[in-house]
Design a protein around this motif. Structure first.
Motif, PDB file in Angstrom:
ATOM      1  N   ASP A   1      35.047  38.411  42.998  1.00 28.64           N
ATOM      2  CA  ASP A   1      34.180  37.232  42.955  1.00 28.64           C
ATOM      3  C   ASP A   1      33.988  36.797  41.504  1.00 28.64           C
ATOM      4  O   ASP A   1      34.430  37.470  40.581  1.00 28.64           O
ATOM      5  CB  ASP A   1      32.866  37.477  43.717  1.00 28.64           C
ATOM      6  CG  ASP A   1      31.961  38.506  43.040  1.00 28.64           C
ATOM      7  OD1 ASP A   1      32.019  38.639  41.788  1.00 28.64           O
ATOM      8  OD2 ASP A   1      31.210  39.168  43.763  1.00 28.64           O
ATOM      9  N   ALA A   2      33.324  35.670  41.318  1.00 29.73           N
ATOM     10  CA  ALA A   2      33.229  35.094  39.981  1.00 29.73           C
ATOM     11  C   ALA A   2      32.382  35.943  39.049  1.00 29.73           C
ATOM     12  O   ALA A   2      32.400  35.748  37.836  1.00 29.73           O
ATOM     13  CB  ALA A   2      32.642  33.680  40.069  1.00 29.73           C
ATOM     14  N   TYR A   3      31.679  36.899  39.616  1.00 26.97           N
ATOM     15  CA  TYR A   3      30.820  37.719  38.780  1.00 26.97           C
ATOM     16  C   TYR A   3      31.414  39.121  38.561  1.00 26.97           C
ATOM     17  O   TYR A   3      30.759  40.010  38.046  1.00 26.97           O
ATOM     18  CB  TYR A   3      29.431  37.797  39.407  1.00 26.97           C
ATOM     19  CG  TYR A   3      28.345  38.103  38.399  1.00 26.97           C
ATOM     20  CD1 TYR A   3      28.412  37.589  37.092  1.00 26.97           C
ATOM     21  CD2 TYR A   3      27.245  38.881  38.744  1.00 26.97           C
ATOM     22  CE1 TYR A   3      27.429  37.869  36.170  1.00 26.97           C
ATOM     23  CE2 TYR A   3      26.248  39.160  37.821  1.00 26.97           C
ATOM     24  CZ  TYR A   3      26.340  38.651  36.528  1.00 26.97           C
ATOM     25  OH  TYR A   3      25.362  38.920  35.612  1.00 26.97           O
ATOM     26  N   GLY A   4      32.632  39.320  39.047  1.00 25.19           N
ATOM     27  CA  GLY A   4      33.343  40.536  38.681  1.00 25.19           C
ATOM     28  C   GLY A   4      33.356  41.648  39.717  1.00 25.19           C
ATOM     29  O   GLY A   4      33.769  42.764  39.419  1.00 25.19           O
ATOM     30  N   ASN A   5      32.926  41.375  40.943  1.00 21.48           N
ATOM     31  CA  ASN A   5      33.047  42.407  41.979  1.00 21.48           C
ATOM     32  C   ASN A   5      34.474  42.383  42.517  1.00 21.48           C
ATOM     33  O   ASN A   5      34.853  41.446  43.224  1.00 21.48           O
ATOM     34  CB  ASN A   5      32.045  42.164  43.105  1.00 21.48           C
ATOM     35  CG  ASN A   5      30.620  42.390  42.624  1.00 21.48           C
ATOM     36  OD1 ASN A   5      30.273  43.484  42.186  1.00 21.48           O
ATOM     37  ND2 ASN A   5      29.823  41.327  42.642  1.00 21.48           N
ATOM     38  N   ALA A   6      35.248  43.391  42.152  1.00 20.13           N
ATOM     39  CA  ALA A   6      36.680  43.400  42.474  1.00 20.13           C
ATOM     40  C   ALA A   6      36.967  44.353  43.619  1.00 20.13           C
ATOM     41  O   ALA A   6      36.370  45.425  43.715  1.00 20.13           O
ATOM     42  CB  ALA A   6      37.483  43.814  41.253  1.00 20.13           C
ATOM     43  N   CYS A   7      37.892  43.925  44.476  1.00 24.83           N
ATOM     44  CA  CYS A   7      38.196  44.707  45.674  1.00 24.83           C
ATOM     45  C   CYS A   7      39.699  44.730  45.893  1.00 24.83           C
ATOM     46  O   CYS A   7      40.383  43.745  45.625  1.00 24.83           O
ATOM     47  CB  CYS A   7      37.473  44.067  46.855  1.00 24.83           C
ATOM     48  SG  CYS A   7      38.049  44.641  48.431  1.00 24.83           S
ATOM     49  N   GLY A   8      40.204  45.848  46.364  1.00 21.52           N
ATOM     50  CA  GLY A   8      41.653  46.006  46.485  1.00 21.52           C
ATOM     51  C   GLY A   8      42.216  45.733  47.855  1.00 21.52           C
ATOM     52  O   GLY A   8      43.425  45.574  47.998  1.00 21.52           O
ATOM     53  N   SER A   9      41.336  45.674  48.885  1.00 21.43           N
ATOM     54  CA  SER A   9      41.919  45.683  50.223  1.00 21.43           C
ATOM     55  C   SER A   9      41.913  44.328  50.912  1.00 21.43           C
ATOM     56  O   SER A   9      42.186  44.235  52.095  1.00 21.43           O
ATOM     57  CB  SER A   9      41.233  46.732  51.088  1.00 21.43           C
ATOM     58  OG  SER A   9      39.849  46.591  51.004  1.00 21.43           O
ATOM     59  N   SER A  10      41.581  43.227  50.185  1.00 21.70           N
ATOM     60  CA  SER A  10      41.758  41.912  50.799  1.00 21.70           C
ATOM     61  C   SER A  10      42.568  41.037  49.851  1.00 21.70           C
ATOM     62  O   SER A  10      42.923  41.462  48.756  1.00 21.70           O
ATOM     63  CB  SER A  10      40.391  41.290  51.109  1.00 21.70           C
ATOM     64  OG  SER A  10      39.626  41.172  49.937  1.00 21.70           O
ATOM     65  N   GLY A  11      42.855  39.810  50.270  1.00 19.73           N
ATOM     66  CA  GLY A  11      43.655  38.919  49.433  1.00 19.73           C
ATOM     67  C   GLY A  11      45.134  39.060  49.721  1.00 19.73           C
ATOM     68  O   GLY A  11      45.575  40.010  50.357  1.00 19.73           O
ATOM     69  N   LYS A  12      45.904  38.086  49.228  1.00 18.43           N
ATOM     70  CA  LYS A  12      47.338  38.058  49.563  1.00 18.43           C
ATOM     71  C   LYS A  12      48.109  39.185  48.885  1.00 18.43           C
ATOM     72  O   LYS A  12      49.208  39.535  49.293  1.00 18.43           O
ATOM     73  CB  LYS A  12      47.933  36.699  49.189  1.00 18.43           C
ATOM     74  CG  LYS A  12      47.934  36.427  47.681  1.00 18.43           C
ATOM     75  CD  LYS A  12      48.614  35.106  47.347  1.00 18.43           C
ATOM     76  CE  LYS A  12      48.580  34.877  45.830  1.00 18.43           C
ATOM     77  NZ  LYS A  12      49.146  33.620  45.405  1.00 18.43           N
ATOM     78  N   SER A  13      47.549  39.739  47.803  1.00 13.44           N
ATOM     79  CA  SER A  13      48.236  40.823  47.094  1.00 13.44           C
ATOM     80  C   SER A  13      47.557  42.169  47.353  1.00 13.44           C
ATOM     81  O   SER A  13      47.576  43.055  46.500  1.00 13.44           O
ATOM     82  CB  SER A  13      48.258  40.540  45.598  1.00 13.44           C
ATOM     83  OG  SER A  13      48.750  39.256  45.339  1.00 13.44           O
ATOM     84  N   ALA A  14      46.916  42.295  48.519  1.00 14.29           N
ATOM     85  CA  ALA A  14      46.145  43.503  48.818  1.00 14.29           C
ATOM     86  C   ALA A  14      46.947  44.777  48.543  1.00 14.29           C
ATOM     87  O   ALA A  14      48.084  44.909  48.974  1.00 14.29           O
ATOM     88  CB  ALA A  14      45.682  43.480  50.270  1.00 14.29           C
ATOM     89  N   CYS A  15      46.315  45.688  47.811  1.00 13.01           N
ATOM     90  CA  CYS A  15      46.993  46.946  47.490  1.00 13.01           C
ATOM     91  C   CYS A  15      46.158  48.135  47.935  1.00 13.01           C
ATOM     92  O   CYS A  15      46.514  49.272  47.703  1.00 13.01           O
ATOM     93  CB  CYS A  15      47.278  47.024  45.995  1.00 13.01           C
ATOM     94  SG  CYS A  15      45.776  47.014  44.999  1.00 13.01           S
TER      95      CYS A  15
END
Lengths: 298, 511, 109
Positions: free
Chosen positions: B173-187
């Motif tokens: 998100d725009a405030y820096g909460n990063a997550c690996g398991s969603s999005g088109k490049s999910a890793c």
């Protein structure tokens, strides 16, 4: 060495160095180095030399080394036989055997090669693969053609084509051929080996087919991929209960013999000779499956 | 007395508190509290930057500093190359590059090493052209090869001090909460990156998916992230790992896997409530297939599975065969998806995974681990970093961490690959010391480390054929013949650090 | 055995070797030229030894022989060198694919 069991005979394409260097690690009862269908006409010479050199220098351990040579009607058969007998093959498997004459002719070639290279005459065994309707009808004459012949095998791909059909999951198109082959083999006192199962991804299908042919009385199956070996060998593995019963039968027979008694009895029942033979075979299969058939438990 | 900006008088000092600072306005000390977060417009902070060049500029990165990255995008990673290009454009030089690992997609770094942008590299792995060039003396300074646990320790202790961490995230998100398991490049898991986020002085998340705030729970929380950089793509899903990892169809690998499972089972390690990890490589991954069949047949369950996670393990979790997954790296999209939906599929960081200096490394809880090898020697030392030609082409990874931690460590490998013996007199490079390897399973036989007579006895009792390692070595020699020695130069091109920070071997230049 | 025409045997697959033999024009030295290119450099010398032994078995003393090795075992090197030589020993004209020089099995150990 000559196999006493042939649950699985593993084909290894003769012109592929990666596949012939160590097929014995997968534990088939026989390796069949193939000079026939897996090798194109232009590469027959190279494959023959490759299998020759491999057999001469690599240690395949205590596993039967068989070779599928080219058919009797090809220009390659003489060289194949001479090279493979010299290389130390235990068994020559002849494809497209049609009648007893083919085996008699092959035997002459093998014997000449044995004499030429100083191997004991009769050491190299033969197996015939039956691939057409006439061959299947001639199964018994082929099975009794020579004393070297240790088994007859079904080769289904050509067979079903000749029969104007194709292979199916339940194998109904092979029922008659399988029945005749196993019958002829038993009548002749040689082994009956079933055809390959070609769909490598269908382990369930292979398992079904292996169970079917075991129940029909076949001794084993030709396989084209090492991954099929544990599945087929597993089908031929006796259950713990079968092993226990067999061990008691064999022990009772040994005891009767030791006491010089003609009649074998176990738990108050008389045991026929066929039951003893079957029990001995169960123990052979159990040993081959890695089970301990301990003498100590007798 | 001093006066606050609102006009209250407060004492200059107070007992144990010592000197006091008077309040000077709500944002007066914002820089001091959270420098360099300067974009504080109207009290609503935004961390989103225009692109990588701005991120490099704002990060405070200077020549001679240390930058870090993660390797969760594996062979699909775009981040490392793009950021290094931007750094080069900014004229910054003499960097220490400290990613969790590098793969063959990082070949373009060769140019940055030549031009002096990169002076030194610390990594778990090196492959492809970059590895070849380093083996031939590309860098003046020796590369430091560390294990995943060893790197976590180094970051925690500060022996690797990261100035700026550039961390790609499949969603943030725009405030820096990063997550690996969603999005088109999910890793999936961002387990290695979480350590960088915690210990780096400045943290920049690069993402190709800006999620709605608050994207929680997050792999990396807003409290650790300085800037967020949108990108078109952080990686190529093909290289990251699409779909499910397929179990090998190679009969040799399946054979080794079956033998390995039989050996493990003979030790009694496969009982209800056990725990396990399998490494990468066809044979070790294939062990899972046979393990699952065995567990179903016996009706037993594992409490947890650790490490790099594949779809097969995720399936076992969903089938109830595995109670919990502790995931430091997800190897395929199915594993990534599982982490998003299964509450017992838990993301852990590299410290929790394997840091030898922390009081709670999960590797110490393992009943057994199955690991691959490039080479093994007569003392059971294992090489997973250099090929038989002495050229770097692998990764230390979690090999030495799990081998040391697990109650039983099993190394699987074919005895001979083509003409190259895997079992050799002396491995080219030691990554894992033989003292932490218990069983070697090859396609031609199984050997037990003489340090484990208990294991040897258990195998023999269960009818598993145990061969002497010297006998297996002779068998390998009889097949391949003796190889001529590798011709090394004098120069050390890489140092292999053991997980505790000591140096276990030195890799020399190949002529 | 005389090499009369260029010939090839083997492949560049892993574990195999592609062997080329070519006639050597009269007067060129050395009579026997052997080139080994190996994917496994640490075995290149051994590949050369195996190739020379195979050439000696057939009595090939004048030829250019190129072995492109893909980590083949010695027995494979031997087989491919023998096959290439036997193919190259056939006269160039009118040779049918199957009618190659017969291997002298009794001479091969």
């Amino acid at each position: 060495m000559i196999a006493t069991l042939r649950r699985t005979m593993l084909f290894a394409p003769g012109n592929n160095p990666a596949l012939i260097k160590d097929p014995q690690i997968y534990g088939p009862d026989s390796i069949i180095f193939d000079l026939e269908d897996s090798v194109s006409p232009a590469e027959k010479d190279a494959a023959r030399l490759l299998v020759f050199c491999a057999m001469k220098s690599l240690d395949y351990g205590r596993i039967e080394k068989a070779v599928r040579v080219n058919g009797m009607d090809t220009p390659w058969i003489r060289d194949d036989v001479e090279a493979m007998v010299r290389a130390g093959a235990d068994l020559i498997r002849l494809p497209k055997a049609e009648c007893a004459r083919d085996l008699v002719a092959l035997e002459a070639m093998v014997e000449a090669a044995e004499v030429a290279c100083g191997r004991p005459v009769g050491e190299v065994r033969l197996m015939a693969a039956l691939e057409g309707p006439l061959a299947v009808l001639n199964a018994y004459e082929i099975a009794t053609s020579t004393r070297r012949l240790v088994g007859i095998a079904l080769s289904a791909e050509d067979f079903v084509t000749s029969m104007k059909t194709s292979r199916s999951a339940d194998g109904v198109e092979l029922f008659e051929a399988r029945g005749r082959i196993v019958l002829a083999a038993r009548a002749a006192g040689v082994m009956a080996i079933d055809t390959v199962f070609t769909d490598l991804s269908d382990e369930e299908g292979l398992l079904r087919e292996a169970r079917l042919i075991k129940q029909m009385g076949f001794d084993g199956k030709s396989v084209i991929n090492p991954a099929q070996i544990p599945i087929v060998n597993g089908v031929f593995e006796p259950t713990a209960d079968e092993v226990r019963k067999a061990r008691r039968v064999v022990a009772a027979a040994a005891e009767a013999e030791a006491r010089g008694v003609g009649v074998i009895s176990l738990d108050g029942k008389m045991i026929d000779k066929p039951i003893v033979e079957r029990a001995a075979r169960v123990l052979d299969l159990a040993r081959a499956s890695g089970a301990k058939v301990g003498e100590e438990e007798r | 007395m001093s006066r606050t900006s609102i006009g209250r008088d407060i004492p200059d000092s107070a007992g144990d508190l010592g000197k006091l600072s008077p309040f000077a306005g709500a944002w007066a000390r914002a820089e001091g509290v959270s420098a360099p977060r300067k974009l504080l417009s109207a009290g609503r902070p935004t961390k989103v930057l225009s692109g990588i060049d701005e991120a490099v500029r704002r990060s405070g990165l200077e020549s001679g500093m240390t930058v870090s990255f993660h390797h969760h995008f594996r062979e699909g990673d775009f981040v490392v190359n793009l950021v290094l290009d931007a750094i080069a454009r900014a004229g910054i030089r003499d960097l220490t590059l400290a990613p969790s690992s590098l793969t063959s997609v990082h070949a373009p770094l060769v140019a940055h090493c030549r031009s002096g942008v990169i002076r030194r590299i610390c990594t778990s792995g090196l492959r492809g052209k970059l590895a070849d060039e380093i083996s031939r003396g590309l860098l003046e300074e020796a590369v430091l090869i560390h294990s995943h646990g060893g790197r976590a320790r180094a970051l925690r202790e500060g022996s690797i001090s990261v100035d700026v961490a550039f961390l790609g995230a499949p969603a943030c998100d725009a405030y820096g909460n990063a997550c690996g398991s969603s999005g088109k490049s999910a890793c999936g898991s961002l387990g290695y990156a979480r350590v960088d986020a915690r210990y780096a002085k400045s943290v920049i998340v690069l993402t190709d998916c800006i999620a709605d705030y608050p994207a929680l729970p997050a792999s990396i929380g807003q409290e650790l992230v300085d800037w967020v950089v949108p990108m078109d793509a952080v990686g190529d899903p093909k290289g990251i790992g699409i779909g499910a990892t397929r179990i090998s169809r190679d009969p040799r690998e399946l054979l080794i896997a079956r033998k390995a499972l039989a050996a493990i089972d003979a030790t009694g390690a496969i009982r209800d409530g056990f725990s396990f990890q399998t490494g990468t490589g066809g044979a070790s991954l294939a062990v899972i297939r046979y393990l699952r069949e065995l567990m179903l047949a016996r009706g037993i369950k594992a409490t947890f599975c650790l490490g790099g996670i594949t779809s097969q393990v995720a399936r076992m979790l969903e089938e109830g065969l595995v109670g919990t997954i502790l995931d430091v790296q997800s190897f395929d999209a199915d594993a990534a998806r599982s982490m998003a939906v299964n509450p017992r599929h838990i993301e852990i960081d590299a410290v929790t995974y394997a840091d030898p200096g922390c009081p709670g490394a999960a590797v110490n809880m393992l009943d057994f681990v199955v690991l691959s090898a490039l080479e093994v020697d007569m003392d059971f030392n294992v090489n997973v970093i250099t090929g038989s030609d002495g050229v770097i082409r692998g990764a230390s990874g979690g090999h030495s961490d799990t081998a040391a931690g697990a109650a039983l460590s099993v190394v699987v490998a074919p005895l001979v690959r083509a003409r190259t013996a895997t079992l050799v007199d002396r491995v080219e490079t030691i990554v894992t010391p033989g003292e932490s390897v218990d069983i070697l399973v090859t396609d031609r036989g199984t050997a037990v480390n003489p340090r484990r007579p208990d294991v040897s006895a258990a195998l023999k009792a269960a009818g598993v054929e145990v061969r002497d390692i010297g006998e297996l070595r002779e068998l390998a020699r009889s097949i391949t013949g003796d190889a001529d020695p590798v011709e090394y130069g004098k120069r050390v091109v890489a140092l292999v650090e053991y997980r505790d920070g000591t140096i276990i071997d030195a890799i020399r230049e190949v002529k | 055995m005389d090499i009369l025409k260029p010939a090839v045997a083997g492949t560049l697959e892993s574990c195999d070797a592609a062997v080329t033999v070519e006639p050597r024009p009269a007067g060129s030295l050395p009579l026997l030229e052997l080139v080994v290119e190996s994917s496994e450099g640490r075995f290149a010398a051994k590949v050369g030894v195996a190739a020379r032994a195979a050439l000696a078995e057939l009595g090939v003393t004048r030829a250019k022989v190129t072995v492109r090795d893909r980590s083949a075992l010695d027995c494979t090197i031997r087989a491919r060198v023998l096959a290439a030589c036997l193919r190259g020993a056939e006269p160039a004209c009118g040779a049918e694919p199957v009618a190659k020089a017969a291997a002298p099995w009794e001479a091969l150990k």
